[in-house]
Design an enzyme around this catalytic site. Structure first.
Site, PDB file in Angstrom:
ATOM      1  N   GLU A  91       8.379  26.740  -1.342  1.00  0.00           N
ATOM      2  CA  GLU A  91       8.875  27.990  -0.785  1.00  0.00           C
ATOM      3  C   GLU A  91       9.162  29.025  -1.883  1.00  0.00           C
ATOM      4  OE1 GLU A  91       9.312  28.924   2.261  1.00  0.00           O
ATOM      5  OE2 GLU A  91      10.682  30.628   2.099  1.00  0.00           O
ATOM      6  N   ASP A  92       9.772  28.594  -2.959  1.00  0.00           N
ATOM      7  CA  ASP A  92      10.310  29.554  -3.925  1.00  0.00           C
ATOM      8  C   ASP A  92       9.549  29.663  -5.239  1.00  0.00           C
ATOM      9  OD1 ASP A  92      12.254  30.051  -2.104  1.00  0.00           O
ATOM     10  OD2 ASP A  92      13.781  28.800  -3.040  1.00  0.00           O
TER      11      ASP A  92
END
Ligand code: MN
Length: 744
Positions: A91-92
C-alpha cells in the site's frame, strides 16, 4: 553528531520492539520460524525507512505493534506475523504483491494482497463504493480468515493511537470501528479486543462522559475490593478443599458497557448493580469431563450462596455461535447484592480470550464443525448469490453480525442456532431453501403457528410445506436472517425476469397483429396510456397479466390528447412538497450570525441546522454533517442517523461545538414516574416553574395502579440545566425515576 545519536536511538528502539515480538512468539506453542519473521521484519523496516506516522514515530513501529497483537492477543503463528509485518508495504511503498510472493511465497503474498485491497477502509465516499469495499472485505475474509484477523489487529493499533488524528478523521474511524470491526471481533470470539475497540471509540467520542465514569469506577474501588474479598474467600476455601487448581479474578464491567446500560435504561451510574463479576478459571482434573467439573463447581458455590433461579447461562451444553463456552450463574452475595460468577476451564478461557485461533487449536477432527465454521460457510454462500443492490447486501449481512442467538430443536432433537427474533420461516430456510420456499406454516411445540411466528429459545420446530406454495412478497417483512432474505429476493428476481420476458413476448405478438412496430414512439404511448414508468415495468406488468392488452388499439391508434404521464409524474414531487411546506417537521433553522455553534475553519461560514431527528441542545456532544446543499446539519454524536452518516460519508463530517450557553431555549421532554400521592405533581411543577422559572410547553399525566407517569415538555437552555432539574425532581420522596426522553 547529535543528529546521528538520535537516529541510533530510534533504530535501537525499533530493534528492541522486534526483540519483544520475538520473545512473545517464542512463548507460544507454534513451530518456531524465527528466520522468516526476521526476514519479513528486515524487509518491512527497509521499505518503510524514513517514513513517520502522524504521531512522529518511525512507521515500522506500527506493523511491529500489529504483529505483536497478532501473536499475543489473537494467538496466530508465523504466516500471520509475517503478513502483519508486511501489511502496509504494498500500500505505502513501491513494492508489489509479486515482490512479496517472490520473497515470501504465495500464502503470505495473498494475505498481504487481501489486506491491501481493503486498506482504503470499508467506508468510501459513496454508499455504493462503501458496500463494494465491504463485499471485498467479506470475500477476502472468506478466502482466508487470517486477513480479517490481521485487519482487526491493525484497527486495534490504530484505535490505540487515535489521539494523534484530527477530530473529524477520528469520528470517521470510530464510526467504522463501531459499525463493523467491533461486531466482527465479537463474532470471531475476540472478546477482549471487541471490548477495547468499543471503549476506545467511546473515549474519543465522549471524552467527558468517559472520564466521569472512569473516575466513578476508581472512586468505588476500595469498597468494591473489600466486598470482593469477602465474597470470594469462602469460594476460594471450598474449591481448594475440593482439590482444584484455579484462579479467581474480579471482573469490572467496561466503561463502554456501563455507559450503554446507563443510556439505554436511563439510570445513573449508582444504579448499576452488576459492575462486578467473579471469574473462576480452573485446571480440569483428568478422567472427568470439563462439563461435569463446571457443574461440580457450580454446586459448590450454590452451597455457599443462593443462585438466582432465572440467571443460569449454560454455554457449555450449547456454546455461543462465536465459540464461547462457560457456565454463568448469578448468586446473592453477603448484603443481598447479586453477583455474577463465570465458571470456565483453562481451555474455555483461552477460547473466550483468543476466539477463533484458539478454537482451531482444540479442534479434534474434520467432523467437528463449530458454529464459527458454519458461519464462515454461510458467508461464502451469501457471496455466491450477492444481491444486486450492494447496500441491501451489506444491511442483511449486518443483521446477522449483530444478532444474539437462540437455540431451537428439530423434531429429531437436533439443536439449531438462530439469531434472536428469527421466525418459523427463517428456520425453514435455514434447514433448506426448498423448505423455505414451500413453507406454509410450522408446528412449534406441537402447536400450529403461522410463518411469521417469532421463535423462542428451546422451541421445538417442525416445518410444514406444500407443493402448491409459492413465496410471497410480504415474507420479506418478517424474515430476519440474511439467508432467508437473499433466497426470497433471488426467487423474485428470477420470477420477475421471467414475467418480463413473457410480457415482452405477449406484447410483440399483439403488436404484430395490429401491424405496428414496437418503437420508441409507440413505447412512449404505451407508457403514458398504462401509466407505467419504464419499459421493463411495462413488460413485467403485462407478464403478470395486470394490463389489458385488448386496449392496445385505443392506446396506440387513437392517442388521447393527454399530458404525457411521465412528465406529470416528474412534476409531482415539486407540487406536493410545496403543499406541505407548512408542515411542522422542518428543522428549526438557526441563523448563522447568532454564532451558537462553532464549525471548524474551512466550514466556519457555512449555514447550519439542528437535525430534527435527535434535536441536540447546548452541552450535548455534537458533530456536523455537510449535506448536498452545503448546509451543515448538527446531530448528537450518539444519534443513530449520525452513526450512519459517519460511516457512510466520513469526509463530510465537520467538527462542531457549542459556543454560547443560555442564549436559546430548546424543548426537552422529561418523563417522571413515581407513587401517585396527592400533591406530588404540584410539587414537581413548583420545581420546574417556581425554582427554575422554566416554561412548560405541554404536560401529560397518567396514573395506573397507584403509579403515575408524567411527561413534561419544557423549555431549557442546556444539558447542565436539565441535569440539575432532574436531580432536584428526583429528591421528591414519591418520585421514583426521572429521565430525559431522547428524540430519535
Ligand atoms: Mn496498518
Amino acid at each position: 553528531m547529535e543528529e546521528k545519536a538520535k537516529i541510533l536511538t530510534e533504530e535501537e528502539a525499533i530493534q528492541q520492539e522486534f526483540q519483544t515480538l520475538q520473545n512473545e512468539y517464542k512463548q507460544t506453542a507454534h513451530r518456531q520460524k524465527i528466520e522468516i519473521i526476521t526476514k519479513a521484519f528486515n524487509f518491512a523496516n527497509a521499505a518503510h525507512k524514513g517514513i513517520r506516522r502522524r504521531s512522529g514515530e518511525p512507521y515500522i513501529m506500527h506493523p511491529l505493534a500489529v504483529a505483536r497483537i497478532v501473536v499475543g492477543e489473537i494467538g496466530l503463528g508465523s504466516t500471520s506475523i509475517c503478513s502483519a509485518l508486511l501489511h502496509d508495504v504494498v500500500e505505502d511503498t513501491d513494492y508489489t504483491v509479486e515482490d512479496i510472493e517472490n520473497l515470501f511465497g504465495p500464502k503470505i503474498a495473498s494475505i498481504v494482497d487481501g489486506l491491501t485491497k481493503i486498506s482504503g477502509g470499508v467506508f468510501g465516499e459513496h454508499a455504493s463504493e462503501q458496500a463494494e469495499n465491504f463485499r471485498k472485505l467479506l470475500l477476502t475474509m472468506s478466502e482466508d480468515i487470517r486477513v480479517i484477523l490481521i485487519k482487526i489487529a491493525d484497527r486495534l493499533h490504530n484505535m490505540r493511537t487515535l489521539g494523534s488524528m484530527p477530530t473529524a478523521k477520528q469520528l470517521k474511524i470510530i464510526g467504522e470501528t463501531l459499525y463493523i470491526y467491533a461486531p466482527l471481533a465479537h463474532r470471531l470470539g475476540l472478546f477482549p479486543i471487541k471490548t477495547e475497540l468499543e471503549n476506545l471509540s467511546f473515549k474519543y467520542e465522549h471524552p467527558d462522559t468517559y472520564a466521569m465514569i472512569e473516575q466513578k469506577i476508581a472512586a468505588d474501588k476500595a469498597a468494591r475490593m473489600e466486598f470482593y474479598d469477602q465474597f470470594s474467600a469462602p469460594i476460594n476455601k471450598k474449591l481448594t478443599a475440593l482439590g482444584y487448581q484455579f484462579v479467581l479474578t474480579a471482573r469490572i464491567k467496561s466503561v463502554y458497557s456501563i455507559w450503554k446500560k446507563m443510556s439505554t435504561r436511563n439510570i445513573p451510574f449508582e444504579e448499576i448493580y452488576d459492575l462486578l463479576a467473579l471469574r473462576i478459571i480452573f485446571k480440569p482434573k483428568p478422567d472427568i469431563s470439563e462439563k461435569e467439573q463446571c457443574w461440580l463447581i457450580y454446586s459448590a458455590i450454590t452451597e455457599i450462596y443462593k443462585p438466582h433461579p432465572e440467571r443460569i447461562r449454560d454455554w457449555i451444553s450449547t456454546p455461543k455461535a462465536n465459540g464461547y463456552e462457560a457456565l454463568h450463574v448469578t448468586v446473592m452475595g453477603q448484603d443481598g447484592q447479586w453477583v455474577e460468577v463465570q465458571i470456565r476451564s483453562e481451555r474455555m478461557h483461552e477460547i473466550a480470550e483468543k476466539g477463533l485461533a484458539a478454537h482451531w487449536k482444540y479442534k479434534t477432527g474434520e467432523h467437528d464443525e463449530s458454529e464459527l465454521d458454519k458461519w464462515l460457510k454461510a458467508i461464502k454462500e451469501m457471496l455466491k448469490h450477492p444481491e444486486p443492490n450492494a447496500i441491501d447486501f451489506m444491511d442483511t449481512f449486518k443483521l446477522n453480525l449483530f444478532a444474539s442467538e437462540i437455540f431451537v430443536f428439530t423434531p429429531k432433537g437436533e439443536i439449531k442456532t438462530l439469531p434472536q427474533g428469527a421466525t418459523a420461516l427463517d428456520f425453514a430456510f435455514m434447514l433448506h431453501s426448498d423448505l423455505g420456499l414451500r413453507c406454509i406454516g410450522a408446528k412449534v411445540n406441537h402447536k400450529l403457528v403461522p410463518l411469521n411466528y417469532v421463535l423462542k429459545g428451546g422451541d421445538q420446530v417442525e416445518v410444514l410445506t406444500s407443493k402448491k406454495q409459492t413465496p410471497q412478497k410480504e415474507w420479506l417483512n418478517f424474515v430476519t436472517t440474511a439467508r432467508a432474505q437473499s433466497r426470497i429476493k433471488v426467487y423474485f428476481r428470477r420470477e420477475e425476469r421471467l414475467r418480463m420476458l413473457q410480457g415482452e413476448k405477449a406484447l410483440k405478438i399483439e403488436m404484430g397483429k395490429l401491424e405496428l412496430p414496437l418503437d420508441t414512439e409507440n413505447l412512449n404511448k404505451l407508457l403514458s396510456y398504462y401509466k407505467v414508468l419504464s419499459k421493463n415495468e411495462l413488460m413485467r406488468q403485462i407478464g403478470y397479466g395486470n394490463l389489458n392488452l385488448s386496449e392496445l388499439p385505443k392506446a396506440l391508434i387513437k392517442p388521447k390528447k393527454q399530458e404525457n404521464f411521465l412528465w406529470r409524474y416528474l412534476k409531482l414531487p415539486f407540487t406536493s412538497s410545496n403543499n406541505n411546506s407548512t408542515s411542522t417537521t422542518a428543522a428549526p433553522a438557526l441563523p448563522k450570525k447568532e454564532n451558537n455553534i462553532i464549525l471548524t475553519e474551512e466550514n466556519a461560514d457555512k449555514q447550519y441546522q439542528l437535525a430534527p431527528c435527535c434535536r441536540p441542545i447546548p452541552g450535548d456532544n455534537i458533530m456536523g454533517y455537510l449535506d448536498d446543499s452545503g448546509v451543515v446539519i448538527i446531530h448528537k454524536r450518539q444519534c443513530p442517523i449520525a452513526t450512519k452518516l459517519k460511516t457512510n460519508f466520513g469526509s463530510r463530517i465537520v467538527t462542531a461545538e457549542w459556543q454560547t450557553h443560555k442564549v436559546f431555549s430548546f424543548v426537552e421532554t422529561l418523563e417522571v414516574r413515581g407513587i401517585d400521592k396527592m400533591g406530588v405533581i404540584i410539587e414537581i411543577l413548583k420545581i420546574i416553574s417556581g425554582k427554575y422559572s422554566m416554561n412548560i410547553k405541554a404536560l401529560k399525566v397518567e396514573s395506573e395502579a397507584g403509579i403515575f407517569t408524567g411527561t413534561f415538555e419544557i423549555y431549557v437552555h442546556d444539558t447542565e440545566e436539565i441535569k440539575e432539574l432532574c436531580e432536584n425532581i428526583r429528591k421528591i420522596k414519591e418520585v421514583n425515576s426521572v429521565q430525559r426522553i431522547e428524540k430519535q
